[in-house]
Structure formats: structure tokens, C-alpha cells
Design a protein around this motif. Structure first.
Motif, PDB file in Angstrom:
ATOM      1  N   LEU A 122       1.091  17.821  83.730  1.00 42.21           N
ATOM      2  CA  LEU A 122       0.496  17.214  82.544  1.00 42.21           C
ATOM      3  C   LEU A 122       0.945  15.765  82.521  1.00 42.21           C
ATOM      4  O   LEU A 122       2.137  15.486  82.639  1.00 42.21           O
ATOM      5  N   PHE A 123      -0.008  14.844  82.404  1.00 44.93           N
ATOM      6  CA  PHE A 123       0.284  13.432  82.602  1.00 44.93           C
ATOM      7  C   PHE A 123      -0.094  12.633  81.366  1.00 44.93           C
ATOM      8  O   PHE A 123      -1.228  12.709  80.883  1.00 44.93           O
ATOM      9  N   TYR A 134       4.756  11.774  83.856  1.00 44.05           N
ATOM     10  CA  TYR A 134       4.501  13.199  83.780  1.00 44.05           C
ATOM     11  C   TYR A 134       5.327  13.825  82.656  1.00 44.05           C
ATOM     12  O   TYR A 134       6.461  13.407  82.393  1.00 44.05           O
ATOM     13  N   SER A 135       4.772  14.821  82.014  1.00 43.12           N
ATOM     14  CA  SER A 135       5.509  15.580  81.007  1.00 43.12           C
ATOM     15  C   SER A 135       6.541  16.461  81.693  1.00 43.12           C
ATOM     16  O   SER A 135       6.427  16.801  82.873  1.00 43.12           O
ATOM     17  N   GLU A 152       7.565  20.968  78.549  1.00 47.99           N
ATOM     18  CA  GLU A 152       6.337  20.530  77.877  1.00 47.99           C
ATOM     19  C   GLU A 152       5.102  21.102  78.558  1.00 47.99           C
ATOM     20  O   GLU A 152       4.146  21.513  77.891  1.00 47.99           O
ATOM     21  N   LEU A 153       5.120  21.139  79.886  1.00 48.73           N
ATOM     22  CA  LEU A 153       3.994  21.710  80.623  1.00 48.73           C
ATOM     23  C   LEU A 153       3.857  23.202  80.328  1.00 48.73           C
ATOM     24  O   LEU A 153       2.746  23.694  80.080  1.00 48.73           O
ATOM     25  N   LYS A 154       4.966  23.925  80.371  1.00 49.38           N
ATOM     26  CA  LYS A 154       4.921  25.361  80.083  1.00 49.38           C
ATOM     27  C   LYS A 154       4.403  25.633  78.679  1.00 49.38           C
ATOM     28  O   LYS A 154       3.566  26.523  78.477  1.00 49.38           O
ATOM     29  N   ASP A 178      12.627  17.079  84.375  1.00 50.95           N
ATOM     30  CA  ASP A 178      11.903  16.067  83.602  1.00 50.95           C
ATOM     31  C   ASP A 178      10.654  15.581  84.331  1.00 50.95           C
ATOM     32  O   ASP A 178       9.937  14.714  83.829  1.00 50.95           O
ATOM     33  N   SER A 179      10.400  16.147  85.521  1.00 52.37           N
ATOM     34  CA  SER A 179       9.217  15.836  86.345  1.00 52.37           C
ATOM     35  C   SER A 179       9.180  14.405  86.851  1.00 52.37           C
ATOM     36  O   SER A 179       8.141  13.918  87.301  1.00 52.37           O
ATOM     37  N   SER A 180      10.316  13.714  86.823  1.00 59.18           N
ATOM     38  CA  SER A 180      10.348  12.318  87.263  1.00 59.18           C
ATOM     39  C   SER A 180      10.292  12.182  88.776  1.00 59.18           C
ATOM     40  O   SER A 180       9.878  11.136  89.293  1.00 59.18           O
TER      41      SER A 180
END
Length: 333
Positions: A248-249, A256-257, A261-263, A315-317
Motif C-alpha cells: 500500500l503506497f 510505503y505503508s 497498516e497493510l494488513k 515499516d516497509s522502508s
């Protein structure tokens, strides 16, 4: 952009038991089988071509014709590099002496020569239902999904904690976005016009993605992998087509989330995520162990091998991928 061809240094030579004519050389964390007669040297700067490279028709590559000649959907001819196994050893890529290519003489170590040598990424033909009608290229406000392979990275610097691990699904990348009130649907490379038979738009309408994304009241993009009939040979034996989402962007922050947050987004929106393998993963000591871990059965269909895995920080970084060698040998053609 991926460096399909670059100037690299040979860091090791490894004998192959029982082989008199071939040996392994190491480039970063890749191993490539070469002919001993070519006399490659440790610390020699060479040109390294990664797997998935599509090399142009030119004399230096003609020795590849018997096993590597292909045509892409645009009728471009060339030589496709893929994973092979010789004398029990995986070989991934191609190494050639730098002096074979005068145009690369002054290119420094680590630099990209993909364009100089007219190398492109091999793209198998797409079925008509996926090609679509292009409005333009993938919009610049969206990040293209293209994780780096672990073999190209400084592995010791990746050992941050924790990662979560998801299955890498072998399908067709899709992006759905709302930006400045416009809803759009994209393939891996293109922003697509809505047409009746386009699978990307069909999925968008079936899952009510425009309504879901607009309900967030911000500029946002959702990215996933289409799979099923007519897509990459339908390795998961799925009837029809479906999708699972992996990111999710936030378009405005260009970030990116997080995993949580994505879940939460997918759960509350009743949307499928890519299969989760581990939510708190510690990297093993070596790249070789990591590659072995990538092997396994797909959670989408246990009768199929999984393509590999994707690892992301919570954190999807940061993220990277590990492709299963077992999968590459079984399915690459």
C-alpha cells in the motif's frame, strides 16, 4: 533500474569436482560456470550479465545461439540468459572478458553497461487480456515494483530486525490508484485504458477497488500480483483470474505503508494479501542459506513450487527478493 550488464570483479574461483573443463567464478553473491580455457583471474574486471538478460544479435554472443536463442513478442531476436545446472552446480548469468567490448574499455567498476551493450530484460509474450490499451507509462508518482535480488546486495548490511516474509507470486504485477480524484489501473509498465476484456480492469471492478481506494480520502495506490488462467502458465492451477496484494503506497509522502497498516487495510476491505510466511524473521548467516530457505511449496497451491520470497522491514522502508533456484530450473524456458 536493474543493472542487467555491469562491470564487476571476480572475487573467487571454485573448482568443480570431477570437471576438467569448467569451474565456478564468483561475482558478488552469484556463481557462474565458466570454461577453464578462458583463464579468468581473481580480481579481474569483467562484464557480468545477469539472468533474465536478453542479449542482442552480435558476434560476441553467437556461441549462445544453440541454447539461448529466443524471440520476444515484439519480434526482437536475441539470446536469453537463464539459470542452468552443470555438474551439480547452479550457474546464474554470464561472464565475459571486458576487452571483448571496446565500447566498455573506460567504464569503471560497478557501473552499468546495459544500455551501451543494448541489453534488455527478457519479457515473455503477454496474452491479449493482459496487454490492454496504454494511456501512457506507469505514472511517476508510483514506485515501480522491482525488488533487488539478494545476490546483488551487501548481505551483512541487510541484517536489520525484524523482517516479515511473504511468498513471491509468479503472476503479473498490477497497481490501482487514486490520485487527484482520478482512478487508474496499471500493469507493470503501463497506465491502462479501461476496456471490456482487460483483466486488470476486470479485477478492479470485481473487487470494487475504486470505491475502496476513494474511501481513504487521500492519494493512494494498492499493488498486487494477478495470477490464474492465461497468466504465466497458471502454475497455481487457479480457475479464472484473481489477485493478492503486497503493498500500500501513500502517493503524497511517496512512502510505503507499514506491514501492520497493510494488513489492517486488506482485512477491513476484505482484500486478499500475498501469502505470509513469517512475520518476525531473522536472516540466516549466509546468502546460500537464504536461497535454500526460498525453496518450498506455494501456499496458493501445494502442488506447485513457490517462485521465492520477498522480505520487507516491518515499516516497509526496505525490501529485497530471493528467487528459488528449484523454481527457476523447473519453470524457466
Amino acid at each position: 533500474m536493474r543493472k542487467l550488464a555491469s562491470i564487476q570483479k571476480i572475487t573467487a574461483k571454485i573448482p568443480i569436482e570431477g570437471a576438467d573443463l569448467i569451474e565456478l567464478v564468483r561475482i558478488n553473491n552469484w556463481h557462474i560456470v565458466v570454461a577453464k580455457a578462458e583463464n579468468y583471474l581473481i580480481d579481474e574486471e569483467v562484464i557480468f550479465f545477469e539472468i533474465d538478460s536478453f542479449l542482442p544479435i552480435r558476434p560476441e554472443f553467437e556461441f549462445l545461439r544453440k541454447n539461448c536463442y529466443k524471440k520476444m513478442s515484439n519480434d526482437m531476436e536475441g539470446f536469453r540468459l537463464r539459470t542452468i545446472k552443470l555438474r551439480g552446480q547452479y550457474s546464474q548469468g554470464l561472464v565475459l572478458h571486458k576487452n571483448l567490448f571496446p565500447e566498455c574499455e573506460n567504464v569503471r567498476l560497478g557501473e552499468d553497461v546495459t544500455d551501451i551493450l543494448e541489453v534488455v530484460k527478457f519479457e515473455p509474450p503477454l496474452p491479449a487480456s493482459l496487454e490492454g490499451v496504454a494511456l501512457g507509462k506507469l505514472p511517476s508518482f508510483i514506485r515501480k515494483t522491482n525488488e533487488e535480488r539478494v545476490q546483488n546486495l551487501a548481505y551483512d548490511q541487510l541484517k536489520k530486525q525484524p523482517y516479515y516474509v511473504t511468498e513471491k507470486v509468479d503472476g503479473s504485477s498490477a497497481t490501482f490508484y487514486v490520485n487527484d480524484s482520478k482512478f487508474g489501473v496499471c500493469s507493470h509498465n503501463l497506465d491502462l485504458m479501461e476496456t471490456q476484456n482487460n483483466t486488470f480492469w476486470k479485477i478492479a471492478r470485481e473487487l470494487h477497488l475504486e470505491e475502496i481506494l476513494r474511501s481513504q480520502n487521500k492519494n493512494i495506490a494498492l499493488q498486487g500480483e494477478l495470477y490464474g488462467e492465461g497468466i504465466q502458465g497458471n502454475k497455481y492451477k487457479k480457475q479464472g483470474q484473481t489477485i493478492c496484494f503486497f503493498s500500500l503506497f501513500d502517493i503524497d509522502s511517496y512512502q510505503y505503508s507499514s506491514f501492520d497498516e497493510l494488513k489492517t487495510f486488506c482485512s477491513t476491505s476484505n482484500l486478499p494479501m500475498v501469502p505470509i510466511i513469517d512475520e518476525n524473521f531473522t536472516l540466516p548467516q549466509t546468502v546460500e542459506e537464504m536461497i535454500t530457505y526460498a525453496n518450498g511449496k506455494s501456499k496458493l497451491n501445494e502442488q506447485s513450487k513457490r517462485e521465492g520470497i520477498v522480505l520487507r522491514l516491518l515499516d516497509s522502508s526496505e525490501s529485497f527478493k530471493v528467487i528459488s533456484n528449484e523454481f527457476l530450473l523447473k519453470f524457466e524456458d
